[in-house]
Design a protein around this motif. Sequence first.
Motif, PDB file in Angstrom:
ATOM      1  N   LYS A  92      13.034   5.569   1.968  1.00 52.94           N
ATOM      2  CA  LYS A  92      13.320   6.043   0.604  1.00 52.94           C
ATOM      3  C   LYS A  92      13.696   4.899  -0.331  1.00 52.94           C
ATOM      4  N   SER A  93      14.300   3.842   0.231  1.00 54.19           N
ATOM      5  CA  SER A  93      14.685   2.727  -0.633  1.00 54.19           C
ATOM      6  C   SER A  93      13.527   1.766  -0.862  1.00 54.19           C
ATOM      7  N   GLY A  94      12.350   2.123  -0.383  1.00 55.20           N
ATOM      8  CA  GLY A  94      11.162   1.310  -0.650  1.00 55.20           C
ATOM      9  C   GLY A  94      11.101   0.028   0.152  1.00 55.20           C
ATOM     10  N   GLN A  95      11.750   0.028   1.320  1.00 50.14           N
ATOM     11  CA  GLN A  95      11.733  -1.183   2.147  1.00 50.14           C
ATOM     12  C   GLN A  95      10.521  -1.264   3.057  1.00 50.14           C
ATOM     13  N   VAL A  96      10.038  -0.096   3.493  1.00 47.77           N
ATOM     14  CA  VAL A  96       8.983  -0.109   4.514  1.00 47.77           C
ATOM     15  C   VAL A  96       7.757   0.694   4.077  1.00 47.77           C
ATOM     16  N   ALA A  97       6.627   0.302   4.668  1.00 46.65           N
ATOM     17  CA  ALA A  97       5.379   1.006   4.365  1.00 46.65           C
ATOM     18  C   ALA A  97       5.206   2.246   5.227  1.00 46.65           C
ATOM     19  N   LEU A  98       5.717   2.182   6.449  1.00 50.00           N
ATOM     20  CA  LEU A  98       5.560   3.285   7.406  1.00 50.00           C
ATOM     21  C   LEU A  98       6.928   3.650   7.978  1.00 50.00           C
ATOM     22  N   ALA A  99       7.052   4.877   8.416  1.00 48.65           N
ATOM     23  CA  ALA A  99       8.297   5.272   9.078  1.00 48.65           C
ATOM     24  C   ALA A  99       8.024   6.377  10.067  1.00 48.65           C
ATOM     25  N   MET A 100       8.789   6.360  11.156  1.00 47.18           N
ATOM     26  CA  MET A 100       8.697   7.488  12.098  1.00 47.18           C
ATOM     27  C   MET A 100       9.901   8.392  11.891  1.00 47.18           C
TER      28      MET A 100
ATOM     29  N   TRP B 281       4.820  10.485  11.740  1.00 49.83           N
ATOM     30  CA  TRP B 281       4.910   9.323  10.855  1.00 49.83           C
ATOM     31  C   TRP B 281       4.647   9.710   9.398  1.00 49.83           C
ATOM     32  N   PHE B 282       5.131   8.891   8.493  1.00 45.89           N
ATOM     33  CA  PHE B 282       4.778   9.038   7.081  1.00 45.89           C
ATOM     34  C   PHE B 282       4.652   7.638   6.489  1.00 45.89           C
ATOM     35  N   TYR B 283       3.944   7.543   5.379  1.00 47.73           N
ATOM     36  CA  TYR B 283       3.658   6.211   4.831  1.00 47.73           C
ATOM     37  C   TYR B 283       3.550   6.256   3.319  1.00 47.73           C
ATOM     38  N   ARG B 284       3.572   5.059   2.701  1.00 54.50           N
ATOM     39  CA  ARG B 284       3.478   4.950   1.252  1.00 54.50           C
ATOM     40  C   ARG B 284       2.007   4.986   0.850  1.00 54.50           C
ATOM     41  N   LYS B 285       1.525   6.169   0.486  1.00 56.79           N
ATOM     42  CA  LYS B 285       0.103   6.262   0.156  1.00 56.79           C
ATOM     43  C   LYS B 285      -0.213   5.531  -1.159  1.00 56.79           C
ATOM     44  N   ASP B 286       0.812   5.391  -2.027  1.00 59.32           N
ATOM     45  CA  ASP B 286       0.563   4.653  -3.270  1.00 59.32           C
ATOM     46  C   ASP B 286       0.323   3.168  -2.991  1.00 59.32           C
ATOM     47  N   TRP B 287       1.004   2.621  -1.993  1.00 59.97           N
ATOM     48  CA  TRP B 287       0.764   1.222  -1.618  1.00 59.97           C
ATOM     49  C   TRP B 287      -0.608   1.095  -0.944  1.00 59.97           C
ATOM     50  N   PHE B 288      -0.885   2.046  -0.077  1.00 59.76           N
ATOM     51  CA  PHE B 288      -2.177   2.009   0.636  1.00 59.76           C
ATOM     52  C   PHE B 288      -3.344   2.046  -0.360  1.00 59.76           C
ATOM     53  N   ALA B 289      -3.133   2.708  -1.498  1.00 64.20           N
ATOM     54  CA  ALA B 289      -4.237   2.915  -2.452  1.00 64.20           C
ATOM     55  C   ALA B 289      -4.443   1.734  -3.396  1.00 64.20           C
ATOM     56  N   ARG B 290      -3.552   0.771  -3.400  1.00 64.48           N
ATOM     57  CA  ARG B 290      -3.677  -0.341  -4.356  1.00 64.48           C
ATOM     58  C   ARG B 290      -4.891  -1.215  -3.999  1.00 64.48           C
ATOM     59  N   PRO B 291      -5.739  -1.500  -4.988  1.00 68.55           N
ATOM     60  CA  PRO B 291      -6.964  -2.266  -4.700  1.00 68.55           C
ATOM     61  C   PRO B 291      -6.689  -3.638  -4.096  1.00 68.55           C
ATOM     62  N   GLU B 292      -5.649  -4.337  -4.606  1.00 64.33           N
ATOM     63  CA  GLU B 292      -5.403  -5.694  -4.086  1.00 64.33           C
ATOM     64  C   GLU B 292      -4.919  -5.642  -2.637  1.00 64.33           C
ATOM     65  N   ILE B 293      -4.156  -4.596  -2.313  1.00 63.42           N
ATOM     66  CA  ILE B 293      -3.675  -4.466  -0.928  1.00 63.42           C
ATOM     67  C   ILE B 293      -4.833  -4.050  -0.024  1.00 63.42           C
ATOM     68  N   GLN B 294      -5.649  -3.135  -0.539  1.00 64.84           N
ATOM     69  CA  GLN B 294      -6.848  -2.707   0.215  1.00 64.84           C
ATOM     70  C   GLN B 294      -7.721  -3.916   0.540  1.00 64.84           C
ATOM     71  N   ALA B 295      -7.939  -4.750  -0.489  1.00 69.22           N
ATOM     72  CA  ALA B 295      -8.834  -5.903  -0.309  1.00 69.22           C
ATOM     73  C   ALA B 295      -8.251  -6.886   0.710  1.00 69.22           C
ATOM     74  N   ALA B 296      -6.964  -7.137   0.581  1.00 69.08           N
ATOM     75  CA  ALA B 296      -6.322  -8.076   1.509  1.00 69.08           C
ATOM     76  C   ALA B 296      -6.384  -7.567   2.940  1.00 69.08           C
ATOM     77  N   PHE B 297      -6.204  -6.263   3.104  1.00 71.15           N
ATOM     78  CA  PHE B 297      -6.245  -5.687   4.449  1.00 71.15           C
ATOM     79  C   PHE B 297      -7.656  -5.788   5.029  1.00 71.15           C
ATOM     80  N   LYS B 298      -8.644  -5.464   4.177  1.00 72.68           N
ATOM     81  CA  LYS B 298     -10.039  -5.487   4.649  1.00 72.68           C
ATOM     82  C   LYS B 298     -10.442  -6.914   5.040  1.00 72.68           C
ATOM     83  N   GLU B 299      -9.943  -7.835   4.280  1.00 73.56           N
ATOM     84  CA  GLU B 299     -10.277  -9.229   4.573  1.00 73.56           C
ATOM     85  C   GLU B 299      -9.672  -9.640   5.927  1.00 73.56           C
ATOM     86  N   LYS B 300      -8.497  -9.162   6.182  1.00 72.74           N
ATOM     87  CA  LYS B 300      -7.822  -9.567   7.415  1.00 72.74           C
ATOM     88  C   LYS B 300      -8.345  -8.816   8.647  1.00 72.74           C
TER      89      LYS B 300
END
Lengths: 436, 315
Positions: free
Chosen positions: A274-282, A145-164
Motif C-alpha cells: 500500500k505504501s508503494g514500495q513493492v511491485a508484487l505481494a503475497m 498474489w497481487f501486483y501494481r498493474k499501473d506499473w506493469f502497463a507503463r511503456p518504458e517499464i514494458q520496454a525495459a522488461f522486454k529487452e531484458k
Amino acid sequence: MTRRFLAATSAVAIIAGAAAAQAEDLTLCWAAWDPANALVELSKDFEAQSGHKMNFEFVPWPNFADRMLNELNSGGKLCDLLIGDSQWIGGGAENGHYVKLNDFFDTAGISMDDFMPATVYAYSTWPKGTPNYYALPAMADANAWFYRKDWFARPEIQAAFKEKYGRDLAEPKSQTELLEIAQFFQGREIDGKTVYGASIFTERGSEGITMGVTGALYAWGVKYENTPGKYDMEGAINSPAAVEALEFYKALYDTATPPGYTNAYMGESLDAFKSGQVALAMNWFAFFPGLAADPEIGDKIDFFVNPPQVTAGSTLGGQGISVVSYSEKQDAALEYIKWFAQPEVQAKWSQLGGYSAANSVVNDPAFKDSSAFAGDFLEAMGAVQDFWQEPAYAELLLAMQSRMHDYVVAGKGTAKEALDGLVADWTEVFKEEGKL
Amino acid sequence: MTSNPIDRLARATPAPMAARMRGLSDRAIAWLFVAPTIFLLLAVNIFPLIWTVRLSFTNFRANRPNQAVEWVGLENYTRILTDPGIWQNMQVTAHFLFWTIFFQVIIGFSLAWLINRKFRGNDLWTTLIVIPMMLSPAVVGNFWTFLYQPQIGLFNYVVEFLTGTPAASFQMLGSVTLSPWAIVIVDTWMWTPFVMLICLAGLRSIPDYIYEAAEIDRASKLRQFFTLTVPMVLPFLMLAVLFRGIENFKMFDLVVQLTGGGPGSVTELASINLKREAFEKWRTGYSSAYAIILFVTVFGLASIYVKALNKVKER
C-alpha cells in the motif's frame, strides 16, 4: 390428586420450555481482520431472527492461536462458537474441544456435499477425509498474489522488461517468471522513488514463513509424505523438487524483497504494498476485497493465483466454525450454525466480503465475475493444500518455522540441510506421538 | 477529655475479644500476623515450584487432557541437557548477559561519576537519563524496531552519518551478526540508568572528609579514584550487576518485540525458547524440567555471587 399432579407437571413443562427457548448471549471467537467485521454485519440477521444476542471476541492474528488455544486447553467458557484455524481441527477433535457435528448435521438437514470438497476436507474432518465432522466450512481462503498493474502497463517499464527477458511484462505463469519480475523491479526507480520486487512472508514467530515457503513447495509438487497417512517423509518433503522450491524462495527473499523485510507477515505485506514500495505481494484472499476497495490503490492493482511451476498448488488458509464443547449454550450455538449454513445466508456472507465455501455461491455462474479476484479464488481453491493438521501441528509448525527462517533469512546451511533437518524434527515428533 | 486514637480503639474493642487476645502469647500473636503471608507464599510460590518439579518427571501436556500422564524419570532432563539447540540458546543468553552487563556497568558508572560532580542542571540531566528505564519494554522494543528500520530508521542514518556506510546497506535486526548486538544496544540504552542510579547512591554515600584526608596526604586524583572511590562503590556496583544479571537471564518481552528470536534462532534466549516449549508446543512436563534447570542455574550463580558480594562488603 391426579389433576393437581398434572397441573403441577404442566407448569414445570411450560417453565422448562420457556427457559429452553429463552434468548441467549452467544460469543463467537475469531481473528480480528476484515472478514470478522463482515460477520458482525451478517450476524445481525441472526439476532433479529432468533432473538439471541451475538457477542464477538476477535483477537489479532499474531496472538490468535496463543489466546484461543489457551482458552480451549483450559476448558474456558468464553467462546460458544469458534472459527478456529484449519490446523487445529485434529487437536480440537482428539482433545475434546469441539462438538462432533454429524448427528446435528443429519437432524438439521445440512449436507457436506453442499460445500466445496477441499474446504470440507480441510476445515471439517478428522481423521482427515473421514465423514467425521467437527466444523462447518465458514471462510474459504488461500494464499495468492497481487501486483501494481499501473506499473506493469507503463511503456518504458514494458520496454525495459522486454529487452531484458524477451517477453512481455504480464502476470507470471510460473514461479520462475514470478522471480524474474520481482527481480526486475528490485531497486528500480519509479516516480523518483526506489521500489522493490515483492513482499513475501518471512515471519518467524507464528506461521508466516511456513505459509510462504509452502506456496513454493506446493507449486513444485512437493508432498509431506510419500504415502498419505504413513508419515514416510524421507524423499518427500526433502526431495530434489523441494530443495529447488526452497532455493527459489530464498532467491526471492535475497534478491527481490525490500531491505529489513526479515520478519514480515500479513500486515507487513499489505503495508509494503500500500505504501508503494513493492511491485508484487503475497497475501490471503481474505484481504483482497479490502484492497480492491481501497481508495488509494484499488484501481491500480490486479490479482493472480499462486503460479504453478511443476503443478498448480496454493497454500490453504481459511477456517471452519465449530461449537466449543465447554459452552453451556450449545443449543443456541448449533442454531447459529444451522442459520449460517443456509444458501441465502451464505450468499449474503459472500456479498459482505466473506468467502463462502458453499457450492450454491461459488458454483453460481455469476460468481466468477463478481470481483476482480473471484476467478482466481476459484482456481486457487481447486488446488489447495494445507499444512499438517495433526494434534501435534504446533510442534511440526514451529520446527518448520525455525528451519525455514534459519535457511531463508539467516542464511544458515543449504536448502537440503534445512529440509533434512526438518525431516529429523518431524520424525521425532511423530515418534513421540506413537505414529512412527 | 480528649483521648488519642489508640485509647479510643482500645475502648471500642469488645471485652471478650480483648480477653481472648490477652490470653495469647507474643509468639502466638506473631504467628497470627505472619500466618496469612506464609500461607500466600506457600500457595503462590512454594506449591507451584513443588508441582513443577513433579511435572518435570512426567510426559504431561496441558493441551492433552485425555492423554494418560506417564512417569518418565529423568528423560526430560537428559533430553534437555543433550539438545544442541538448547545449548545454543544458553550461549545466546550468556552472550546477551555478558555484554549488556559489561556495557551497563562501564557506562552507568561513568555517568554516575559525571552526574555526581556538582554542575548546573545536573538534576535535569539525571531526570532525562532515567527516562528510558521508566518505559515499558514492549514499547521500547517497538520503538527501536522503527529506529533500526533500514529505510526509514534513524539509527541507520546516524551510522551512515558517522561512518559513511549507506543506511539501507545493513540491517540491524535482520542480520545474523548484527541482531544480537542490536538487542545489546537497546537493553543498554534502557537499563544503564538503573546502574547509574545505584552507583550514584554509592558515590554520594562516601563522606567528603575521606577525600579531604586524601588531599591532605597529597594523594593524586587518580589514586583517590582507584583507592577510595572504586572500592567504596564496588558493593553497590556488584548489587547492580546482581539485579541486572537476574533480570536479563529471564529477559523476554524486549527481545520478542525486537526480533522474535530471529533471524533464524540467533537471538532466541533461553526464556523465549522455554515459552515456545511450554505454551506453543505444549510440552508441559518437558518445559517444567527446562524451567527447573534454568531456576537452578540462576539460583546457583546468584548464591555464589552473593557470597562474593558479602566478602567485598566485609572488607
